[in-house]
Design a protein around this motif. Structure first.
Motif, PDB file in Angstrom:
ATOM      1  N   THR A  87       6.346 -64.325  17.442  1.00 24.93           N
ATOM      2  CA  THR A  87       7.424 -65.253  17.087  1.00 24.93           C
ATOM      3  C   THR A  87       8.517 -64.534  16.309  1.00 24.93           C
ATOM      4  O   THR A  87       9.717 -64.762  16.539  1.00 24.93           O
ATOM      5  N   ALA A  88       8.121 -63.651  15.401  1.00 23.86           N
ATOM      6  CA  ALA A  88       9.109 -62.880  14.632  1.00 23.86           C
ATOM      7  C   ALA A  88       9.969 -62.029  15.554  1.00 23.86           C
ATOM      8  O   ALA A  88      11.196 -61.941  15.387  1.00 23.86           O
ATOM      9  N   LEU A  89       9.333 -61.406  16.549  1.00 26.86           N
ATOM     10  CA  LEU A  89      10.081 -60.588  17.510  1.00 26.86           C
ATOM     11  C   LEU A  89      11.026 -61.448  18.343  1.00 26.86           C
ATOM     12  O   LEU A  89      12.172 -61.068  18.593  1.00 26.86           O
ATOM     13  N   MET A  90      10.554 -62.603  18.763  1.00 20.64           N
ATOM     14  CA  MET A  90      11.342 -63.471  19.625  1.00 20.64           C
ATOM     15  C   MET A  90      12.539 -64.082  18.894  1.00 20.64           C
ATOM     16  O   MET A  90      13.603 -64.264  19.477  1.00 20.64           O
ATOM     17  N   THR A  91      12.353 -64.365  17.599  1.00 25.60           N
ATOM     18  CA  THR A  91      13.411 -65.050  16.843  1.00 25.60           C
ATOM     19  C   THR A  91      14.231 -64.088  15.981  1.00 25.60           C
ATOM     20  O   THR A  91      15.150 -64.525  15.278  1.00 25.60           O
ATOM     21  N   GLY A  92      13.891 -62.791  16.019  1.00 26.84           N
ATOM     22  CA  GLY A  92      14.624 -61.818  15.217  1.00 26.84           C
ATOM     23  C   GLY A  92      14.306 -61.881  13.741  1.00 26.84           C
ATOM     24  O   GLY A  92      15.106 -61.429  12.904  1.00 26.84           O
ATOM     25  N   SER A  93      13.115 -62.423  13.407  1.00 26.13           N
ATOM     26  CA  SER A  93      12.732 -62.568  11.993  1.00 26.13           C
ATOM     27  C   SER A  93      11.900 -61.379  11.532  1.00 26.13           C
ATOM     28  O   SER A  93      10.848 -61.537  10.893  1.00 26.13           O
ATOM     29  N   ILE A  94      12.362 -60.188  11.851  1.00 25.88           N
ATOM     30  CA  ILE A  94      11.582 -58.972  11.605  1.00 25.88           C
ATOM     31  C   ILE A  94      11.381 -58.732  10.105  1.00 25.88           C
ATOM     32  O   ILE A  94      10.254 -58.503   9.649  1.00 25.88           O
ATOM     33  N   LEU A  95      12.468 -58.773   9.348  1.00 20.32           N
ATOM     34  CA  LEU A  95      12.374 -58.514   7.910  1.00 20.32           C
ATOM     35  C   LEU A  95      11.467 -59.536   7.227  1.00 20.32           C
ATOM     36  O   LEU A  95      10.661 -59.187   6.361  1.00 20.32           O
ATOM     37  N   ARG A  96      11.590 -60.777   7.628  1.00 23.64           N
ATOM     38  CA  ARG A  96      10.737 -61.836   7.062  1.00 23.64           C
ATOM     39  C   ARG A  96       9.269 -61.522   7.308  1.00 23.64           C
ATOM     40  O   ARG A  96       8.436 -61.641   6.394  1.00 23.64           O
ATOM     41  N   ALA A  97       8.938 -61.137   8.538  1.00 24.46           N
ATOM     42  CA  ALA A  97       7.551 -60.847   8.890  1.00 24.46           C
ATOM     43  C   ALA A  97       7.039 -59.611   8.155  1.00 24.46           C
ATOM     44  O   ALA A  97       5.904 -59.583   7.668  1.00 24.46           O
ATOM     45  N   GLU A  98       7.877 -58.583   8.072  1.00 22.95           N
ATOM     46  CA  GLU A  98       7.472 -57.369   7.351  1.00 22.95           C
ATOM     47  C   GLU A  98       7.165 -57.688   5.888  1.00 22.95           C
ATOM     48  O   GLU A  98       6.194 -57.178   5.319  1.00 22.95           O
ATOM     49  N   THR A  99       7.988 -58.521   5.298  1.00 18.83           N
ATOM     50  CA  THR A  99       7.776 -58.915   3.897  1.00 18.83           C
ATOM     51  C   THR A  99       6.468 -59.690   3.750  1.00 18.83           C
ATOM     52  O   THR A  99       5.680 -59.436   2.825  1.00 18.83           O
ATOM     53  N   PHE A 100       6.217 -60.618   4.668  1.00 17.93           N
ATOM     54  CA  PHE A 100       4.981 -61.405   4.613  1.00 17.93           C
ATOM     55  C   PHE A 100       3.762 -60.506   4.722  1.00 17.93           C
ATOM     56  O   PHE A 100       2.814 -60.607   3.926  1.00 17.93           O
ATOM     57  N   TYR A 101       3.771 -59.612   5.704  1.00 15.65           N
ATOM     58  CA  TYR A 101       2.614 -58.740   5.906  1.00 15.65           C
ATOM     59  C   TYR A 101       2.387 -57.824   4.702  1.00 15.65           C
ATOM     60  O   TYR A 101       1.247 -57.616   4.265  1.00 15.65           O
ATOM     61  N   SER A 102       3.445 -57.281   4.169  1.00 19.36           N
ATOM     62  CA  SER A 102       3.325 -56.394   3.007  1.00 19.36           C
ATOM     63  C   SER A 102       2.754 -57.143   1.810  1.00 19.36           C
ATOM     64  O   SER A 102       1.860 -56.644   1.106  1.00 19.36           O
ATOM     65  N   ASN A 103       3.267 -58.354   1.569  1.00 21.78           N
ATOM     66  CA  ASN A 103       2.768 -59.155   0.448  1.00 21.78           C
ATOM     67  C   ASN A 103       1.313 -59.570   0.665  1.00 21.78           C
ATOM     68  O   ASN A 103       0.508 -59.585  -0.280  1.00 21.78           O
ATOM     69  N   PHE A 104       0.989 -59.914   1.910  1.00 20.47           N
ATOM     70  CA  PHE A 104      -0.383 -60.310   2.246  1.00 20.47           C
ATOM     71  C   PHE A 104      -1.355 -59.194   1.866  1.00 20.47           C
ATOM     72  O   PHE A 104      -2.357 -59.420   1.184  1.00 20.47           O
ATOM     73  N   LEU A 105      -1.027 -57.969   2.296  1.00 19.06           N
ATOM     74  CA  LEU A 105      -1.914 -56.840   2.036  1.00 19.06           C
ATOM     75  C   LEU A 105      -1.967 -56.504   0.543  1.00 19.06           C
ATOM     76  O   LEU A 105      -3.047 -56.225  -0.008  1.00 19.06           O
ATOM     77  N   THR A 106      -0.836 -56.568  -0.130  1.00 19.42           N
ATOM     78  CA  THR A 106      -0.788 -56.284  -1.565  1.00 19.42           C
ATOM     79  C   THR A 106      -1.722 -57.214  -2.331  1.00 19.42           C
ATOM     80  O   THR A 106      -2.483 -56.780  -3.214  1.00 19.42           O
ATOM     81  N   GLU A 107      -1.680 -58.496  -1.981  1.00 23.27           N
ATOM     82  CA  GLU A 107      -2.519 -59.475  -2.671  1.00 23.27           C
ATOM     83  C   GLU A 107      -3.993 -59.255  -2.365  1.00 23.27           C
ATOM     84  O   GLU A 107      -4.853 -59.410  -3.246  1.00 23.27           O
ATOM     85  N   LYS A 108      -4.325 -58.885  -1.124  1.00 24.52           N
ATOM     86  CA  LYS A 108      -5.728 -58.634  -0.765  1.00 24.52           C
ATOM     87  C   LYS A 108      -6.251 -57.397  -1.493  1.00 24.52           C
ATOM     88  O   LYS A 108      -7.416 -57.351  -1.911  1.00 24.52           O
ATOM     89  N   GLU A 109      -5.391 -56.405  -1.667  1.00 28.71           N
ATOM     90  CA  GLU A 109      -5.820 -55.166  -2.326  1.00 28.71           C
ATOM     91  C   GLU A 109      -6.060 -55.365  -3.828  1.00 28.71           C
ATOM     92  O   GLU A 109      -6.740 -54.557  -4.456  1.00 28.71           O
ATOM     93  N   LYS A 110      -5.528 -56.440  -4.375  1.00 24.45           N
ATOM     94  CA  LYS A 110      -5.758 -56.742  -5.797  1.00 24.45           C
ATOM     95  C   LYS A 110      -7.143 -57.339  -6.027  1.00 24.45           C
ATOM     96  O   LYS A 110      -7.643 -57.343  -7.158  1.00 24.45           O
ATOM     97  N   LEU A 111      -7.733 -57.849  -4.949  1.00 27.78           N
ATOM     98  CA  LEU A 111      -9.026 -58.517  -5.069  1.00 27.78           C
ATOM     99  C   LEU A 111     -10.165 -57.492  -5.012  1.00 27.78           C
ATOM    100  O   LEU A 111     -10.017 -56.396  -4.472  1.00 27.78           O
ATOM    101  N   ASN A 112     -11.281 -57.873  -5.567  1.00 26.31           N
ATOM    102  CA  ASN A 112     -12.449 -56.984  -5.567  1.00 26.31           C
ATOM    103  C   ASN A 112     -13.242 -57.175  -4.272  1.00 26.31           C
ATOM    104  O   ASN A 112     -14.362 -57.685  -4.280  1.00 26.31           O
ATOM    105  N   LEU A 113     -12.638 -56.765  -3.156  1.00 31.09           N
ATOM    106  CA  LEU A 113     -13.245 -56.964  -1.845  1.00 31.09           C
ATOM    107  C   LEU A 113     -13.994 -55.715  -1.407  1.00 31.09           C
ATOM    108  O   LEU A 113     -13.668 -54.606  -1.834  1.00 31.09           O
ATOM    109  N   PRO A 114     -15.001 -55.870  -0.534  1.00 28.87           N
ATOM    110  CA  PRO A 114     -15.688 -54.694   0.016  1.00 28.87           C
ATOM    111  C   PRO A 114     -14.689 -53.795   0.737  1.00 28.87           C
ATOM    112  O   PRO A 114     -13.729 -54.273   1.351  1.00 28.87           O
ATOM    113  N   GLU A 115     -14.926 -52.484   0.672  1.00 35.07           N
ATOM    114  CA  GLU A 115     -13.991 -51.523   1.241  1.00 35.07           C
ATOM    115  C   GLU A 115     -13.773 -51.750   2.736  1.00 35.07           C
ATOM    116  O   GLU A 115     -12.646 -51.625   3.227  1.00 35.07           O
ATOM    117  N   HIS A 116     -14.841 -52.105   3.464  1.00 35.93           N
ATOM    118  CA  HIS A 116     -14.683 -52.303   4.909  1.00 35.93           C
ATOM    119  C   HIS A 116     -13.736 -53.466   5.209  1.00 35.93           C
ATOM    120  O   HIS A 116     -13.004 -53.449   6.202  1.00 35.93           O
TER     121      HIS A 116
END
Length: 274
Positions: free
Chosen positions: A86-115
């Motif tokens: 959808t991001a590719l189709m609507t040209g929302s590339i920057l929005r999607a990149e920001t979402f994915y980056s924030n998603f990963l940043t928040e997950k990396e803050k958690l004490n999750l198993p390495e795998h």
């Protein structure tokens, strides 16, 4: 992981939505208090299939970060596919990149198993690469090709006799076994003809999906859509919150078939083996 149990009243509403009664289901859903991440996933699926792209992306941004509240990983991976496409189709590339980056940043803050962190990193890395124009990625299912000089029918019959001797070429179970191979490596026209002979009685998702891909490649658009309809009717969710077959967005070579009208038709079908 903090899995959230879905109460029966909400499960019944989700069943209503899966049955294709979208307006009734949404009215009932509004009466349920709480479960905001789960509701966001449901609304995202409805909005993707209604081509309400802005709303669908917002729903996913609100719901997907809480993916620890349900078991099945395919909810996340399928929604990521829809979100990226959808991001590719609507040209929302920057929005999607920001979402994915924030998603990963928040997950990396958690004490999750390495795998688990590695899985998140891999998924995000692949989707960010796709947003930049890379296409040969493991997050998308490989496309099929038209085969003109593939294995012969006799070779497939011999394969059946060797590996499934109790099945016959003219049986539904024999067809279900063989079509896994025929649609990929057999003569395309012969394989599709064999598929059509048994299509109404086949319940394996991948067979209908692969048949749809080949029908589309051979220009048989109506038959491709019929195969997807058969798939959608037989589709069954892994999680209660899945009310539409989002897995379709994993197949880049099927996306041209998913017009606004056709997606709405799929959404209104009775699904989940009703």
């Amino acid at each position: 992981m903090s899995i959230v149990k879905i109460p029966k009243k909400l499960r019944d509403i989700l069943d209503t939505l899966r049955s294709g009664q979208i307006e009734i289901g949404l009215e009932q859903l509004e009466q349920i208090k709480g479960f905001d991440p789960q509701k966001a996933i449901v609304h995202a699926e409805i909005n993707y299939f209604n081509s309400n792209y802005e709303s669908a992306m917002t729903n996913d941004e609100n719901g997907l970060p809480f993916n620890d509240q349900w078991y099945a990983g395919n909810v996340l991976s399928e929604h990521f596919s829809a979100y990226t496409n959808t991001a590719l189709m609507t040209g929302s590339i920057l929005r999607a990149e920001t979402f994915y980056s924030n998603f990963l940043t928040e997950k990396e803050k958690l004490n999750l198993p390495e795998h688990q962190i590695r899985t998140y990193r891999f998924q995000i890395e692949r989707h960010l690469a796709k947003l930049k124009g890379e296409n040969d990625l493991s997050i998308s299912r490989k496309p099929l090709k038209i085969v003109k000089n593939g294995k012969s029918i006799d070779e497939f019959i011999a394969q059946l006799k060797q590996y499934r001797p109790k099945l016959t070429f003219d049986s539904e179970k024999g067809a279900e076994y063989l079509l896994h191979f025929m649609l990929e490596s057999g003569n395309t026209d012969e394989s599709l003809a064999y598929y059509e002979k048994f299509a109404a009685k086949i319940f394996l998702d991948d067979i209908h999906i692969n048949a749809a891909k080949l029908f589309y490649l051979t220009g048989q658009i109506d038959k491709a859509k019929q195969a997807i309809i058969r798939f959608a009717k037989n589709w069954y969710p892994v999680e209660h919150i899945q009310i539409a077959p989002m897995v379709l967005f994993n197949y880049d070579d099927l996306l041209p078939l998913l017009t606004k009208e056709f997606k709405q038709e799929i959404l209104s079908l009775p699904k989940g083996k009703q």
